[in-house]
Design a protein around this motif. Structure first.
Motif, PDB file in Angstrom:
ATOM      1  N   TYR A   1     -36.778  57.103  -1.257  1.00 36.23           N
ATOM      2  CA  TYR A   1     -36.324  57.211  -2.644  1.00 36.23           C
ATOM      3  C   TYR A   1     -37.473  57.351  -3.640  1.00 36.23           C
ATOM      4  O   TYR A   1     -37.245  57.337  -4.841  1.00 36.23           O
ATOM      5  CB  TYR A   1     -35.441  56.014  -3.013  1.00 36.23           C
ATOM      6  CG  TYR A   1     -33.984  56.201  -2.618  1.00 36.23           C
ATOM      7  CD1 TYR A   1     -33.011  56.484  -3.575  1.00 36.23           C
ATOM      8  CD2 TYR A   1     -33.593  56.117  -1.287  1.00 36.23           C
ATOM      9  CE1 TYR A   1     -31.686  56.665  -3.219  1.00 36.23           C
ATOM     10  CE2 TYR A   1     -32.268  56.310  -0.919  1.00 36.23           C
ATOM     11  CZ  TYR A   1     -31.316  56.578  -1.881  1.00 36.23           C
ATOM     12  OH  TYR A   1     -30.001  56.772  -1.519  1.00 36.23           O
ATOM     13  N   GLY A   2     -38.706  57.440  -3.148  1.00 37.42           N
ATOM     14  CA  GLY A   2     -39.814  57.761  -4.035  1.00 37.42           C
ATOM     15  C   GLY A   2     -40.690  56.629  -4.509  1.00 37.42           C
ATOM     16  O   GLY A   2     -41.634  56.856  -5.276  1.00 37.42           O
ATOM     17  N   LEU A   3     -40.415  55.381  -4.071  1.00 29.06           N
ATOM     18  CA  LEU A   3     -41.259  54.290  -4.558  1.00 29.06           C
ATOM     19  C   LEU A   3     -42.675  54.353  -3.987  1.00 29.06           C
ATOM     20  O   LEU A   3     -43.630  53.936  -4.651  1.00 29.06           O
ATOM     21  CB  LEU A   3     -40.625  52.931  -4.238  1.00 29.06           C
ATOM     22  CG  LEU A   3     -39.320  52.614  -4.984  1.00 29.06           C
ATOM     23  CD1 LEU A   3     -38.984  51.139  -4.850  1.00 29.06           C
ATOM     24  CD2 LEU A   3     -39.401  53.004  -6.462  1.00 29.06           C
TER      25      LEU A   3
ATOM     26  N   ILE B   1     -37.040  45.479 -18.357  1.00 29.70           N
ATOM     27  CA  ILE B   1     -38.257  45.885 -17.640  1.00 29.70           C
ATOM     28  C   ILE B   1     -38.456  47.393 -17.772  1.00 29.70           C
ATOM     29  O   ILE B   1     -39.581  47.876 -17.946  1.00 29.70           O
ATOM     30  CB  ILE B   1     -38.183  45.470 -16.163  1.00 29.70           C
ATOM     31  CG1 ILE B   1     -38.135  43.939 -16.028  1.00 29.70           C
ATOM     32  CG2 ILE B   1     -39.348  46.051 -15.371  1.00 29.70           C
ATOM     33  CD1 ILE B   1     -39.355  43.220 -16.562  1.00 29.70           C
ATOM     34  N   ALA B   2     -37.381  48.150 -17.712  1.00 26.91           N
ATOM     35  CA  ALA B   2     -37.472  49.616 -17.832  1.00 26.91           C
ATOM     36  C   ALA B   2     -38.070  50.022 -19.175  1.00 26.91           C
ATOM     37  O   ALA B   2     -38.747  51.060 -19.277  1.00 26.91           O
ATOM     38  CB  ALA B   2     -36.093  50.237 -17.670  1.00 26.91           C
ATOM     39  N   ALA B   3     -37.845  49.221 -20.190  1.00 24.71           N
ATOM     40  CA  ALA B   3     -38.342  49.549 -21.529  1.00 24.71           C
ATOM     41  C   ALA B   3     -39.836  49.293 -21.683  1.00 24.71           C
ATOM     42  O   ALA B   3     -40.433  49.697 -22.692  1.00 24.71           O
ATOM     43  CB  ALA B   3     -37.571  48.742 -22.572  1.00 24.71           C
ATOM     44  N   THR B   4     -40.471  48.656 -20.710  1.00 17.95           N
ATOM     45  CA  THR B   4     -41.885  48.285 -20.850  1.00 17.95           C
ATOM     46  C   THR B   4     -42.845  49.418 -20.517  1.00 17.95           C
ATOM     47  O   THR B   4     -43.992  49.400 -20.944  1.00 17.95           O
ATOM     48  CB  THR B   4     -42.218  47.059 -19.980  1.00 17.95           C
ATOM     49  OG1 THR B   4     -41.965  47.378 -18.594  1.00 17.95           O
ATOM     50  CG2 THR B   4     -41.380  45.854 -20.388  1.00 17.95           C
TER      51      THR B   4
ATOM     52  N   LYS C   1     -39.485  52.471 -15.924  1.00 21.31           N
ATOM     53  CA  LYS C   1     -38.164  53.096 -16.090  1.00 21.31           C
ATOM     54  C   LYS C   1     -37.829  53.973 -14.890  1.00 21.31           C
ATOM     55  O   LYS C   1     -36.674  54.002 -14.419  1.00 21.31           O
ATOM     56  CB  LYS C   1     -38.122  53.936 -17.373  1.00 21.31           C
ATOM     57  CG  LYS C   1     -36.744  54.554 -17.643  1.00 21.31           C
ATOM     58  CD  LYS C   1     -36.721  55.373 -18.912  1.00 21.31           C
ATOM     59  CE  LYS C   1     -35.308  55.879 -19.209  1.00 21.31           C
ATOM     60  NZ  LYS C   1     -34.735  56.654 -18.093  1.00 21.31           N
ATOM     61  N   ARG C   2     -38.819  54.690 -14.370  1.00 26.41           N
ATOM     62  CA  ARG C   2     -38.578  55.514 -13.186  1.00 26.41           C
ATOM     63  C   ARG C   2     -38.158  54.658 -11.997  1.00 26.41           C
ATOM     64  O   ARG C   2     -37.264  55.036 -11.223  1.00 26.41           O
ATOM     65  CB  ARG C   2     -39.844  56.309 -12.847  1.00 26.41           C
ATOM     66  CG  ARG C   2     -40.094  57.472 -13.810  1.00 26.41           C
ATOM     67  CD  ARG C   2     -41.550  57.891 -13.835  1.00 26.41           C
ATOM     68  NE  ARG C   2     -42.046  58.226 -12.507  1.00 26.41           N
ATOM     69  CZ  ARG C   2     -43.339  58.297 -12.193  1.00 26.41           C
ATOM     70  NH1 ARG C   2     -44.263  58.047 -13.120  1.00 26.41           N
ATOM     71  NH2 ARG C   2     -43.712  58.615 -10.968  1.00 26.41           N
ATOM     72  N   VAL C   3     -38.777  53.494 -11.851  1.00 26.11           N
ATOM     73  CA  VAL C   3     -38.402  52.599 -10.752  1.00 26.11           C
ATOM     74  C   VAL C   3     -36.980  52.087 -10.944  1.00 26.11           C
ATOM     75  O   VAL C   3     -36.167  52.087 -10.009  1.00 26.11           O
ATOM     76  CB  VAL C   3     -39.387  51.414 -10.635  1.00 26.11           C
ATOM     77  CG1 VAL C   3     -38.901  50.417  -9.581  1.00 26.11           C
ATOM     78  CG2 VAL C   3     -40.784  51.908 -10.289  1.00 26.11           C
ATOM     79  N   VAL C   4     -36.663  51.638 -12.142  1.00 27.37           N
ATOM     80  CA  VAL C   4     -35.317  51.125 -12.412  1.00 27.37           C
ATOM     81  C   VAL C   4     -34.270  52.216 -12.193  1.00 27.37           C
ATOM     82  O   VAL C   4     -33.195  51.955 -11.619  1.00 27.37           O
ATOM     83  CB  VAL C   4     -35.229  50.541 -13.836  1.00 27.37           C
ATOM     84  CG1 VAL C   4     -33.771  50.257 -14.215  1.00 27.37           C
ATOM     85  CG2 VAL C   4     -36.050  49.263 -13.940  1.00 27.37           C
ATOM     86  N   ASP C   5     -34.563  53.439 -12.614  1.00 28.22           N
ATOM     87  CA  ASP C   5     -33.633  54.543 -12.389  1.00 28.22           C
ATOM     88  C   ASP C   5     -33.385  54.748 -10.893  1.00 28.22           C
ATOM     89  O   ASP C   5     -32.254  55.012 -10.466  1.00 28.22           O
ATOM     90  CB  ASP C   5     -34.171  55.836 -13.005  1.00 28.22           C
ATOM     91  CG  ASP C   5     -34.095  55.852 -14.527  1.00 28.22           C
ATOM     92  OD1 ASP C   5     -33.385  54.993 -15.083  1.00 28.22           O
ATOM     93  OD2 ASP C   5     -34.769  56.705 -15.144  1.00 28.22           O
ATOM     94  N   ILE C   6     -34.435  54.612 -10.105  1.00 29.81           N
ATOM     95  CA  ILE C   6     -34.297  54.742  -8.649  1.00 29.81           C
ATOM     96  C   ILE C   6     -33.447  53.605  -8.092  1.00 29.81           C
ATOM     97  O   ILE C   6     -32.557  53.822  -7.247  1.00 29.81           O
ATOM     98  CB  ILE C   6     -35.680  54.771  -7.977  1.00 29.81           C
ATOM     99  CG1 ILE C   6     -36.367  56.115  -8.232  1.00 29.81           C
ATOM    100  CG2 ILE C   6     -35.573  54.505  -6.472  1.00 29.81           C
ATOM    101  CD1 ILE C   6     -37.811  56.168  -7.795  1.00 29.81           C
ATOM    102  N   LEU C   7     -33.684  52.386  -8.561  1.00 34.57           N
ATOM    103  CA  LEU C   7     -32.897  51.240  -8.089  1.00 34.57           C
ATOM    104  C   LEU C   7     -31.415  51.412  -8.422  1.00 34.57           C
ATOM    105  O   LEU C   7     -30.541  51.092  -7.618  1.00 34.57           O
ATOM    106  CB  LEU C   7     -33.427  49.943  -8.703  1.00 34.57           C
ATOM    107  CG  LEU C   7     -34.824  49.494  -8.278  1.00 34.57           C
ATOM    108  CD1 LEU C   7     -35.220  48.216  -9.020  1.00 34.57           C
ATOM    109  CD2 LEU C   7     -34.897  49.274  -6.768  1.00 34.57           C
TER     110      LEU C   7
END
Length: 355
Positions: A137-139, A324-327, A332-338
């Motif tokens: 998933y890209g992490l 966390i995504a706002a930081t 944000k890319r990680v949160v979108d993947i999650l």
């Protein structure tokens, strides 16, 4: 008919001398390992205490040292043995030690995505989620990108450990029971649990047992049943909450860049295979242990917060994700993947997700 050439001893020595000189030149360029050389020696420190390290890393390091066949030896050190856990990243960066096995969060890796190390609330349900997220998933690419911005340290791999459950001296049967509990836990996990009245406490690994016995700690939110029994925490606590904050710990392997680049390619590959060996061992050891100790351990009473009430924790985790995504853009890319992963697992249904 041509005459056979008679090679004299002088001719042989002259020819051999030329060949040998060429061979020496090639040897210098290729820099092969010679048995008579002293082996390359690394110091690796893990986040884990001695009893836990016997499983989460020692078998793979023992295998590496054997397979390296005298070319290289890795000396393994356990939690806080050479440097405190919170200084582990800096120690690798400065070359005080050569390598480390730890989550990004507790070793204070100075990257934005370190908050996703260890137990990011509700990020996973099962241990297989972690390697899937990193490899499919890209992490992995995101972690490589983040670590590339920090000089002196090379990130190599991430893998899964056990879930994060509470083991305590007081029973937890409702969200209300979390209020005021003093627990040893991870930095980001502790920040999240504070929303429910939990008091996170940071201590050296070796002090945890005494802190529970003296009442300084009410328990631990650090691991699952396998670790609780393996390291002896089942002997000093009374209750085990079956609801978990996250289904699997995510931990990384990092190395000092200069020392890594000094290694010949075949030893780099051997080390990577060693990491994969460790990842595989933990997959089956933890999966076995979580069920085994819950059902046959006999030392802890199992408690459960009803699913309808536990949903408060899961809903709050989604708010935490957005914060966390706002930081940073990368977070944000990680949160979108999650989020995409969780949606896919729910849509796939059993056995990926139930309910």
């Amino acid at each position: 008919m041509s005459k056979k050439r008679i090679i004299t001893k002088r001719d042989f020595l002259r020819t051999a001398g030329v060949t040998t000189a060429g061979a020496v030149g090639a040897t210098t360029l290729a820099a092969p390992y010679v048995k008579a050389q002293a082996p390359i020696r690394w110091r690796l420190q893990t986040y884990a205490g001695a009893a836990l390290a016997e499983h989460v890393i020692k078998p793979s390091i023992d295998a590496f040292n054997k397979a390296a066949n005298g070319e290289m030896v890795i000396d393994l050190y356990t939690a806080d043995q050479l440097v405190p856990q919170g200084e582990l990243f800096r120690a690798v960066q400065q070359g005080t030690i050569d390598a480390a096995q730890s989550d990004d969060d507790s070793m204070a890796a100075p990257i934005d995505v370190s908050v996703f190390g260890a137990y990011f609330p509700s990020a996973s349900r099962y241990s297989l989620d972690v390697p899937v997220l990193w490899e499919w998933y890209g992490l992995r690419e995101i972690w490589e990108e983040a670590y590339a911005e920090i000089p002196g340290v090379t990130w190599l791999s991430a893998g899964a450990w056990d879930p994060c459950n509470f083991v305590t001296t007081k029973p937890i049967r409702s969200v209300e029971d979390l209020k005021g509990l003093r627990v040893f836990t991870f930095p980001t996990g502790g920040r999240f649990l504070e929303r429910f009245g939990v008091v996170p406490v940071t201590l050296p690994w070796e002090d945890i047992e005494v802190a529970v016995q003296t009442g300084e700690l009410d328990g631990i939110a650090w691991c699952g049943a396998t670790e609780v029994y393996t390291v002896g925490w089942a002997d000093i606590n009374k209750y085990y909450l079956t609801n978990n904050i996250s289904g699997a710990w995510a931990g990384s392997y990092i190395v000092n860049t200069e020392r890594w680049e000094e290694l010949p390619e075949h030893l780099q590959q051997l080390y990577k295979l060693t990491i994969d060996s460790s990842h595989y061992y933990r997959q089956h050891w933890y999966w076995w242990g979580e069920a085994h100790y819950r059902t046959t351990g006999g030392k802890l009473e199992l408690t459960t917060i009803p699913e309808s009430e536990w949903k408060q924790i899961e809903d709050e985790a989604m708010k935490f994700w957005d914060e966390i995504a706002a930081t940073s853009d990368r977070n944000k890319r990680v949160v979108d993947i999650l989020k995409k992963y969780a949606e896919t697992m729910r849509a796939a249904g059993a056995p990926y997700r139930y309910g």
